[in-house]
Structure formats: structure tokens, C-alpha cells
Design a protein around this motif. Structure first.
Motif, mmCIF file in Angstrom:
data_model
loop_
_atom_site.group_PDB
_atom_site.id
_atom_site.type_symbol
_atom_site.label_atom_id
_atom_site.label_comp_id
_atom_site.label_asym_id
_atom_site.label_seq_id
_atom_site.Cartn_x
_atom_site.Cartn_y
_atom_site.Cartn_z
ATOM 1 N N PHE A 139 0.037 66.826 29.291
ATOM 2 C CA PHE A 139 0.244 67.705 28.136
ATOM 3 C C PHE A 139 0.886 69.023 28.560
ATOM 4 O O PHE A 139 1.785 69.543 27.892
ATOM 5 N N LEU A 140 0.452 69.579 29.674
ATOM 6 C CA LEU A 140 1.031 70.830 30.165
ATOM 7 C C LEU A 140 2.506 70.657 30.527
ATOM 8 O O LEU A 140 3.310 71.576 30.332
ATOM 9 N N ASN A 141 2.869 69.489 31.035
ATOM 10 C CA ASN A 141 4.280 69.204 31.334
ATOM 11 C C ASN A 141 5.131 69.225 30.061
ATOM 12 O O ASN A 141 6.262 69.717 30.055
ATOM 13 N N VAL A 142 4.570 68.664 28.984
ATOM 14 C CA VAL A 142 5.288 68.654 27.707
ATOM 15 C C VAL A 142 5.505 70.086 27.205
ATOM 16 O O VAL A 142 6.604 70.455 26.779
ATOM 17 N N ILE A 143 4.450 70.897 27.272
ATOM 18 C CA ILE A 143 4.548 72.290 26.807
ATOM 19 C C ILE A 143 5.534 73.076 27.669
ATOM 20 O O ILE A 143 6.336 73.879 27.155
ATOM 21 N N LEU A 144 5.490 72.857 28.983
ATOM 22 C CA LEU A 144 6.408 73.566 29.887
ATOM 23 C C LEU A 144 7.859 73.205 29.575
ATOM 24 O O LEU A 144 8.733 74.087 29.551
ATOM 25 N N LEU A 145 8.118 71.948 29.319
ATOM 26 C CA LEU A 145 9.483 71.522 28.984
ATOM 27 C C LEU A 145 9.944 72.175 27.689
ATOM 28 O O LEU A 145 11.101 72.616 27.568
ATOM 29 N N LEU A 146 9.055 72.259 26.724
ATOM 30 C CA LEU A 146 9.393 72.891 25.450
ATOM 31 C C LEU A 146 9.733 74.369 25.648
ATOM 32 O O LEU A 146 10.720 74.878 25.095
ATOM 33 N N VAL A 147 8.943 75.084 26.457
ATOM 34 C CA VAL A 147 9.202 76.504 26.723
ATOM 35 C C VAL A 147 10.543 76.700 27.422
ATOM 36 O O VAL A 147 11.298 77.626 27.108
ATOM 37 N N ILE A 149 13.214 74.819 27.165
ATOM 38 C CA ILE A 149 14.292 74.618 26.197
ATOM 39 C C ILE A 149 14.440 75.848 25.301
ATOM 40 O O ILE A 149 15.559 76.313 25.018
ATOM 41 N N LEU A 150 13.305 76.391 24.853
ATOM 42 C CA LEU A 150 13.351 77.614 24.035
ATOM 43 C C LEU A 150 13.978 78.764 24.813
ATOM 44 O O LEU A 150 14.805 79.524 24.277
ATOM 45 N N LEU A 151 13.593 78.894 26.065
ATOM 46 C CA LEU A 151 14.117 79.969 26.900
ATOM 47 C C LEU A 151 15.615 79.803 27.148
ATOM 48 O O LEU A 151 16.368 80.795 27.173
ATOM 49 N N PHE A 152 16.065 78.552 27.286
ATOM 50 C CA PHE A 152 17.485 78.282 27.520
ATOM 51 C C PHE A 152 18.326 78.763 26.340
ATOM 52 O O PHE A 152 19.299 79.528 26.505
ATOM 53 N N PHE A 153 17.981 78.353 25.118
ATOM 54 C CA PHE A 153 18.766 78.759 23.943
ATOM 55 C C PHE A 153 18.572 80.247 23.639
ATOM 56 O O PHE A 153 19.512 80.934 23.216
ATOM 57 N N GLY A 154 17.359 80.744 23.860
ATOM 58 C CA GLY A 154 17.122 82.165 23.628
ATOM 59 C C GLY A 154 17.930 83.038 24.570
ATOM 60 O O GLY A 154 18.459 84.099 24.168
ATOM 61 N N THR A 155 18.067 82.608 25.816
ATOM 62 C CA THR A 155 18.839 83.380 26.798
ATOM 63 C C THR A 155 20.327 83.391 26.446
ATOM 64 O O THR A 155 20.999 84.423 26.554
ATOM 65 N N ILE A 156 20.837 82.232 26.034
ATOM 66 C CA ILE A 156 22.256 82.164 25.652
ATOM 67 C C ILE A 156 22.534 83.121 24.494
ATOM 68 O O ILE A 156 23.526 83.886 24.503
ATOM 69 N N LEU A 177 12.799 88.146 26.062
ATOM 70 C CA LEU A 177 11.663 87.796 25.211
ATOM 71 C C LEU A 177 12.069 87.781 23.734
ATOM 72 O O LEU A 177 11.566 86.956 22.959
ATOM 73 N N ASP A 178 13.008 88.685 23.362
ATOM 74 C CA ASP A 178 13.540 88.649 21.991
ATOM 75 C C ASP A 178 14.230 87.319 21.712
ATOM 76 O O ASP A 178 14.069 86.722 20.637
ATOM 77 N N GLY A 179 15.006 86.842 22.696
ATOM 78 C CA GLY A 179 15.704 85.563 22.533
ATOM 79 C C GLY A 179 14.726 84.395 22.441
ATOM 80 O O GLY A 179 14.909 83.463 21.636
ATOM 81 N N LEU A 180 13.661 84.444 23.246
ATOM 82 C CA LEU A 180 12.638 83.389 23.214
ATOM 83 C C LEU A 180 11.938 83.380 21.856
ATOM 84 O O LEU A 180 11.707 82.309 21.272
ATOM 85 N N TRP A 181 11.610 84.579 21.351
ATOM 86 C CA TRP A 181 10.966 84.685 20.046
ATOM 87 C C TRP A 181 11.861 84.123 18.948
ATOM 88 O O TRP A 181 11.408 83.371 18.086
ATOM 89 N N TRP A 182 13.151 84.484 18.973
ATOM 90 C CA TRP A 182 14.095 83.980 17.968
ATOM 91 C C TRP A 182 14.187 82.462 18.003
ATOM 92 O O TRP A 182 14.157 81.801 16.947
ATOM 93 N N ALA A 183 14.278 81.889 19.217
ATOM 94 C CA ALA A 183 14.397 80.433 19.351
ATOM 95 C C ALA A 183 13.157 79.732 18.812
ATOM 96 O O ALA A 183 13.248 78.694 18.138
ATOM 97 N N TRP A 209 21.591 75.323 17.628
ATOM 98 C CA TRP A 209 20.160 75.288 17.913
ATOM 99 C C TRP A 209 19.351 74.784 16.715
ATOM 100 O O TRP A 209 18.383 74.030 16.871
ATOM 101 N N MET A 210 19.770 75.141 15.500
ATOM 102 C CA MET A 210 19.045 74.698 14.297
ATOM 103 C C MET A 210 19.025 73.168 14.206
ATOM 104 O O MET A 210 17.981 72.556 13.975
ATOM 105 N N PHE A 211 20.205 72.536 14.399
ATOM 106 C CA PHE A 211 20.272 71.079 14.309
ATOM 107 C C PHE A 211 19.578 70.411 15.502
ATOM 108 O O PHE A 211 18.919 69.374 15.356
ATOM 109 N N THR A 212 19.736 71.047 16.672
ATOM 110 C CA THR A 212 19.077 70.494 17.858
ATOM 111 C C THR A 212 17.564 70.578 17.726
ATOM 112 O O THR A 212 16.832 69.654 18.105
ATOM 113 N N ALA A 213 17.095 71.697 17.165
ATOM 114 C CA ALA A 213 15.655 71.910 17.029
ATOM 115 C C ALA A 213 15.007 70.889 16.111
ATOM 116 O O ALA A 213 13.855 70.482 16.330
#
Length: 361
Positions: A139-147, A149-156, A177-183, A209-213
Motif C-alpha cells: 500500500f505504501l508503494n502505491v501511495i509513493l507512486l501517486l505522490v 506523479i503529482l510531484l512530476f506534473f506539479g513541478t512542470i 509545494l504550490d505545484g504539488l497542491w495544484w496537481a 494533467w486533467m485528462f491524465t488524472a
């Protein structure tokens, strides 16, 4: 003198043949055998016992038939040896099917059994299982992967917006952190509106990101639900349809369980060389279910200290008729088959069955 000597030789030969036929002594036959408990068990002294051995040796004594066991590493070797007539008989509990009846002489079935399934026994409540799985590595692996992905799009988005939209996407670590929050807000469709791209490049990334999400959130929801409820599905197996949805099914290679799964379009998660290996893997929860010969699973769970850890489900799939097999036109077939039919109704045979099987088919 010579005639007298010839006469004595003839008399001795006649006496020998009369003795042989009177006592019913026959040539020693080769019996193929492969350890397959509880039908065939090799004890610590290297001798064989079990259901099939007890039945055959009782019949061989009645027939006054001498024999010699020849051990094989698997059932495939026995079938091949029968086909090339290197063996006279197999007493392993081979499944009686049309192809084998066409190729060999198949006796009256001496036992009817079925395919079974074993699962682990959980002493925990559903809530305890959920909590344990919540903090599990999977379960932690799943959550880490999700974070990630969020960080990747938020950083871009932060890289594209930090100069022209610096109040919403601040410089430095705060901006990341603003980008992560937005994603995260965009993916969950909460839509607070406190952060939004202003540049054309930023809006393009936002649309992507909207369609990917939408795709990611649906697949992650299924994955997270599966991860949190793992180990709670096996206990709900009540039929073939329930078995088909179990993700991690283990089987023994080159066995009837493998052909059973193939017949019903199920793909095994793991294949083991022996049922003992499969049961050990099941006890370590490397698989959810082990599908194998029901009687053998029952016997091995009881005799290999798996009681209290593993459980045989109270269901069976497809009855299998188990017989002795001989090459075509073998001279002992008729007498063997007759003796087999006679002994299957005898009290001693029922006692042997109870000894090894506890009346489980």
C-alpha cells in the motif's frame, strides 16, 4: 542306461512344471511407482506404503504374483515407460480419461476424488486485516507512486508559471509545494481555484494533467482497494466463479490442477514442483490459493504441521476417477481387474481408506 537317464530328466521337468502351475507362480512383473501421498508414501526406511500400495500388495498376494517396484521421479516418466512397455503396471492414482483408455489397459477405478483449494487461516478480524494492509509495504508503494506523479506534473507547472505567476507559484521549495497542491486539487476535482495557470504553456500542461488524472485516479482507486482488501477474498470462494477472480493462484506443474485451470481459462500466478512447496508458499502468503488434488492437500496439511495455518475449502471441482494402468493386452489384466472389483467392497479396504483419508474425497 541312457534311456533311463533321459526318462529321469523328463520326470523332473514334468514335476517342475506341475509345481509351477499348481502353485500359480508367475514371472516377476515391474511395477512403476512415484511418491504421491496418501496413495504412495515413502517411509524413513525407504519402503512404500499408502492407499495404492496397500491395495496392490493385497491383490498381488491373492494372485500369488511376484513383483518389483521401480521408482520414478514423476508420473510422466511412468506413463512414458508404460507406453514403451518398460513397465507391467502403474499403481499410482492415474486419472482415467479417454486418451489413456485408448492407449493403455485401465482397471476399474479404485478411488474417486476431486480438485480442491487450500487457503491460509486468518485469526484476525476484517478491521485488523484492513489496518495491517493499510500500513503494508504494497500500500505504501502505491501511495509513493501517486505522490511522485503529482510531484512530476506539479513541478512542470511551477517551472512554467514561476516567473509570470509568482504569487500563486512562489519561488524555491514553497513553489514546488504550490505545484504539488495544484496537481492534487486538480486530480481530485476539488477545484478550490486558489491556484491556476496563467501562461499558455501552463494551461496546456493543465489540460494534459486533467485528462491524465481521470485515467490515473480510476486505476489507482482499483489498485488501492485491491491492496487494502488482499487476504480477505480467499475466504469467500464458494465456487468456480469465485476462484476465477482470485489474483494469486498457485498450482503444481504438470498436474491435473494445471489442466483444470487451462480448461477454465485461468492463468496460474505461480507454479511449484511439488504440493509441499506450494503449501509452504501459501503459509508464507506468497499466494492466495493453492489448487491441487483435494485428498492430497488434506493429507499434507494434516501431516506437515500446517494445521492451524492452512485450511482446505469445503468444495471440490470435477470428480476424477483413479485407476491402475497396464500396457495393452497384458496377461494379468483380467485377473487383476477381477480381484480389484472384489476387494473394493471388502471391509479391510474401507478401513484403509479411513486410515489415510478420514473419509474425505
Amino acid at each position: 542306461m541312457i534311456k533311463s537317464r533321459n526318462y529321469i530328466v523328463l520326470v523332473l521337468v514334468a514335476i517342475f512344471y506341475n509345481t509351477v502351475f499348481a502353485t500359480g507362480i508367475q514371472d516377476t512383473i515391474l511395477v512403476g511407482i512415484h511418491e504421491d501421498p496418501p496413495f504412495i508414501i515413502k517411509n524413513e526406511e525407504g519402503d512404500f506404503e499408502g492407499l495404492s500400495v496397500a491395495l496392490w500388495e493385497h491383490i498381488a498376494l491373492e494372485m500369488n504374483q511376484s513383483f518389483e517396484y521401480r521408482e520414478y521421479s514423476d508420473v510422466i516418466g511412468i506413463i512414458r515407460a508404460l507406453d514403451y512397455e518398460e513397465l507391467d503396471l502403474s499403481i499410482n492414482p492415474l486419472v482415467n480419461n479417454p486418451s489413456r483408455m485408448d492407449k493403455f489397459q485401465v482397471t476399474q477405478p479404485f478411488y474417486v476424488s476431486s480438485i480442491g483449494a487450500a487457503i491460509t487461516i486468518s485469526s484476525q478480524s476484517q478491521f485488523q486485516i484492513f489496518v495491517n494492509n493499510f500500513f503494508s509495504r504494497a500500500f505504501l508503494n502505491v501511495i509513493l507512486l501517486l505522490v511522485l506523479i503529482l510531484l512530476f506534473f506539479g513541478t512542470i507547472l511551477w517551472l512554467l508559471e514561476r516567473r509570470n505567476n509568482k504569487y500563486q507559484f512562489r519561488p524555491g521549495v514553497k513553489g514546488l509545494l504550490d505545484g504539488l497542491w495544484w496537481a492534487a486539487v486538480t486530480m481530485t476535482t476539488v477545484g478550490y481555484g486558489d491556484k491556476a495557470p496563467k501562461t499558455n504553456a501552463g494551461k496546456t500542461i493543465a489540460i494534459i494533467w486533467m485528462f491524465t488524472a481521470v485515467i490515473i485516479i480510476s486505476s489507482f482507486t482499483a489498485t488501492i482497494a485491491s491492496t487494502l482488501t488482499v487476504n480477505t477474498l480467499a475466504a469467500d470462494i464458494e465456487g468456480l466463479a469465485d476462484l476465477a477472480v482470485v489474483e494469486k493462484i498457485g498450482i503444481v506443474g504438470a498436474s491435473e490442477s494445471e489442466s483444470f485451470l487451462r480448461k477454465h481459462n485461468m492463468i496460474p500466478y505461480q507454479i511449484y514442483r511439488t504440493p509441499e512447496q506450494g503449501l509452504r508458499a501459501l503459509s508464507r502468503k506468497e499466494i492466495d490459493v493453492l489448487v491441487h488434488h483435494k485428498l492430497q492437500l488434506k493429507y499434507l496439511i494434516r501431516t506437515n504441521q500446517f494445521e492451524g495455518k492452512l485450511q482446505l475449502l469445503n468444495l471440490g471441482f470435477e470428480d476424477r476417477y483413479r485407476s491402475f494402468m497396464l500396457p495393452k493386452e497384458h496377461p494379468i489384466y483380467d485377473e487383476l481387474n477381477l480381484k480389484l472389483i472384489e476387494n473394493l467392497e471388502e471391509p479391510w479396504w474401507k478401513e484403509v481408506i479411513n486410515q489415510y483419508t478420514s473419509e474425505v474425497k
